[in-house]
Design an enzyme around this catalytic site. Structure first.
Site, PDB file in Angstrom:
ATOM      1  N   SER A 158      14.590  21.799 -16.259  1.00  0.00           N
ATOM      2  CA  SER A 158      13.387  22.575 -16.514  1.00  0.00           C
ATOM      3  C   SER A 158      13.798  23.888 -17.167  1.00  0.00           C
ATOM      4  CB  SER A 158      12.674  22.836 -15.188  1.00  0.00           C
ATOM      5  OG  SER A 158      11.874  23.995 -15.282  1.00  0.00           O
ATOM      6  N   GLU A 214       9.491   8.598 -16.997  1.00  0.00           N
ATOM      7  CA  GLU A 214       8.114   9.055 -17.246  1.00  0.00           C
ATOM      8  C   GLU A 214       7.669   8.712 -18.669  1.00  0.00           C
ATOM      9  OE1 GLU A 214       8.044  13.213 -16.216  1.00  0.00           O
ATOM     10  OE2 GLU A 214       8.386  12.783 -14.095  1.00  0.00           O
ATOM     11  N   HIS A 216       0.835  -1.216   0.000  1.00  0.00           N
ATOM     12  CA  HIS A 216       0.000   0.000   0.000  1.00  0.00           C
ATOM     13  C   HIS A 216       0.871   1.268   0.000  1.00  0.00           C
ATOM     14  CE1 HIS A 216      -3.300  -2.728   1.226  1.00  0.00           C
ATOM     15  NE2 HIS A 216      -2.375  -3.240   2.024  1.00  0.00           N
ATOM     16  N   LYS A 253      15.747  21.984 -10.981  1.00  0.00           N
ATOM     17  CA  LYS A 253      15.113  20.714 -11.330  1.00  0.00           C
ATOM     18  C   LYS A 253      15.993  19.741 -12.099  1.00  0.00           C
ATOM     19  CE  LYS A 253      10.628  20.637 -11.394  1.00  0.00           C
ATOM     20  NZ  LYS A 253       9.723  19.672 -10.942  1.00  0.00           N
TER      21      LYS A 253
END
Ligand code: ARG
Length: 458
Positions: A277, A290, A156, A283
């Protein structure tokens, strides 16, 4: 507009119809397989005396020159032809004349395209298996290095019990091993040659289909000519296997994204596999992971598309089946790219062992073991569960781990606790005691690693 079938027609095909029907823009991807199939066909025709030796030799050298010139870029495959089969045949006739017109004896584009698609996907199944093997090798190397690298195991997405990095990686090893075995099974089932099935009902020429199959390294000929030209099961099986590979890669990507987040900081993705970024200078984004996760949808889409296309097609060949190609090619290229990039990212991934260990120590991953300690000292499990529950509440209140409490504090909750509790709930003990095959204990892990090393060396 160059077509093979003008004889019966009195009007030119409408340009829009021609373009709608044409497949050359994508089926040129298997020009090598188309030529290879034609060569085998011609050799078989000559062996059966359907074609003279002289015609055979002329055709073979013509086909060889076409193959070489396309590879060298001297000959361009253009949209002037309807499909790759027409391109090869027309070019052959252009180059060698009359003999070229005999190439298509005893053959239809239906069995020809069935063969080309099979030869192409068969080759890609082998390439995909190799890519998976490279990935498995990287995973196994990480496993070998990290049998004592502790981390929390989750259920979980909540810390559950301590494991090792080797154990976590081992789960992915099993997944990709199954993927590889699936590809192997597909190969075994698909490896029968459809050539010689004609349009749907075989031919009246005395073809030797076994010989053609042998020349093209198939296990043998397919056994029903209608099925041969109408079967795309192997495409569906392949896309299903590719979807499962993507599902596995996507889950793995998701974990790496979580682990790479500022909050977890279990891993650091190498600069070469991250991007920045345009506005936020701090970043470093896990774009590759992804994108792999994102491309999963595209591969599932291909599977759904072909399943839907095939569901209403009566026997035998129907043009709907031309729709198998673009999506299959795209899915194969997508998955190959994803496996290769993911392998590179994993190989250069840095594991923050200290952070992982600290995370396993906080979060009560040893609570089950603390309960087992009580059980071993005569407390019934259900009572032990309740006692450790209280202990955890106390720890949360004190902001301490179980093994950071003093023996007095422990005894206040249960008098059963003795000095050896610290040893019993240490991270090392919690992991080392899990010794059954498949569990994270280093000895059990080493046995599994040994089995998997052997598997990879086969
Ligand atoms: N381009 C076609 C395909 O991909 C080749 C087979 C054409 N056969 C036919 N009867 N029109 O399926």
């Amino acid at each position: 507009m160059a077509q093979l079938w003008g004889g019966r027609f009195t009007k030119e095909t409408d340009k829009l119809v021609y373009n709608f029907n044409a497949s050359i823009s994508f089926d040129q991807k298997f020009f090598k397989q188309d030529i290879e199939g034609s060569m085998a066909h011609v050799k078989m025709l000559a062996k059966q005396k359907i074609l003279s030796e002289e015609d055979k030799n002329q055709i073979l050298s013509g086909l060889e020159s076409i193959l070489a010139d396309v590879i060298d870029g001297k000959l361009e495959i253009t949209n002037e032809y309807e499909d790759i089969h027409s391109f090869v045949e027309a070019t052959l006739i252009e180059r060698i004349g009359e003999a070229g017109k005999k190439l298509h004896t005893g053959r239809s584009r239906n069995d020809q395209v069935a063969l080309d698609m099979k030869l192409y996907t068969r080759q890609e199944v082998v390439a995909l298996k190799q890519l998976l093997k490279d990935l498995l090798e990287v995973i196994l190397t990480i496993m070998e290095e990290h049998t004592q690298t502790y981390m929390p195991g989750f259920t979980h997405l909540q810390k559950a019990q301590p494991i090792t990095l080797a154990h976590h990686m081992g789960a992915y090893f099993e997944m990709f091993k199954r993927d590889s075995l699936r590809l192997h099974d597909i190969y075994e089932r698909m490896n029968f040659c459809p050539l010689g099935s004609g349009a749907l009902a075989g031919t009246t020429y005395p073809l030797d289909r076994k010989y053609t199959a042998q020349l093209l390294n198939f296990y043998g000929p397919t056994l029903n000519s209608m099925d041969s030209v109408a079967d795309r099961d192997y495409v569906i099986e392949l896309l299903s296997a590719l979807s499962t590979i993507m599902m596995h890669l996507s889950r793995f990507s998701e974990e790496i994204i979580i682990w790479n987040s500022n909050e977890y900081h279990f891993v650091e993705i190498d600069d070469a596999y991250s991007t920045g970024s345009s506005i936020m200078p701090q970043k470093k984004n896990p774009d590759i992971a992804e994108l792999v996760r994102g491309k999963t949808g595209r591969v599932y889409g291909a599977l759904m598309s072909i399943l839907t296309t095939m569901k209403g097609i009566p026997l035998a060949y129907n043009k709907d089946m031309q729709e198998d190609k673009e999506l299959t090619f795209d899915a194969i290229d997508t998955v190959k790219g994803c496996i290769a990039l993911f392998t590179g990212m994993l190989k250069t991934l840095k594991f923050n062992k200290d952070v992982m260990k600290r995370s396993a120590m906080k979060g009560f991953t040893n609570a089950t073991d603390a309960a087992d300690y009580l059980v071993n000292h005569g407390v019934p499990f259900r009572d032990a569960h309740g006692i450790i529950g209280k202990l955890v509440l106390y720890c949360i209140d004190q902001n301490k781990a179980i093994d950071e409490l003093s023996l007095d504090e422990l005894k206040a909750i249960s008098p059963v606790f003795e000095q050896d509790i610290y040893e019993a709930v240490s991270l090392e003990t919690c992991v080392n005691k899990r010794m059954t095959i498949g569990a994270p204990g280093p000895d059990a892990m080493k046995e599994v690693i040994h089995i998997n090393r052997k598997y990879l060396s086969l």
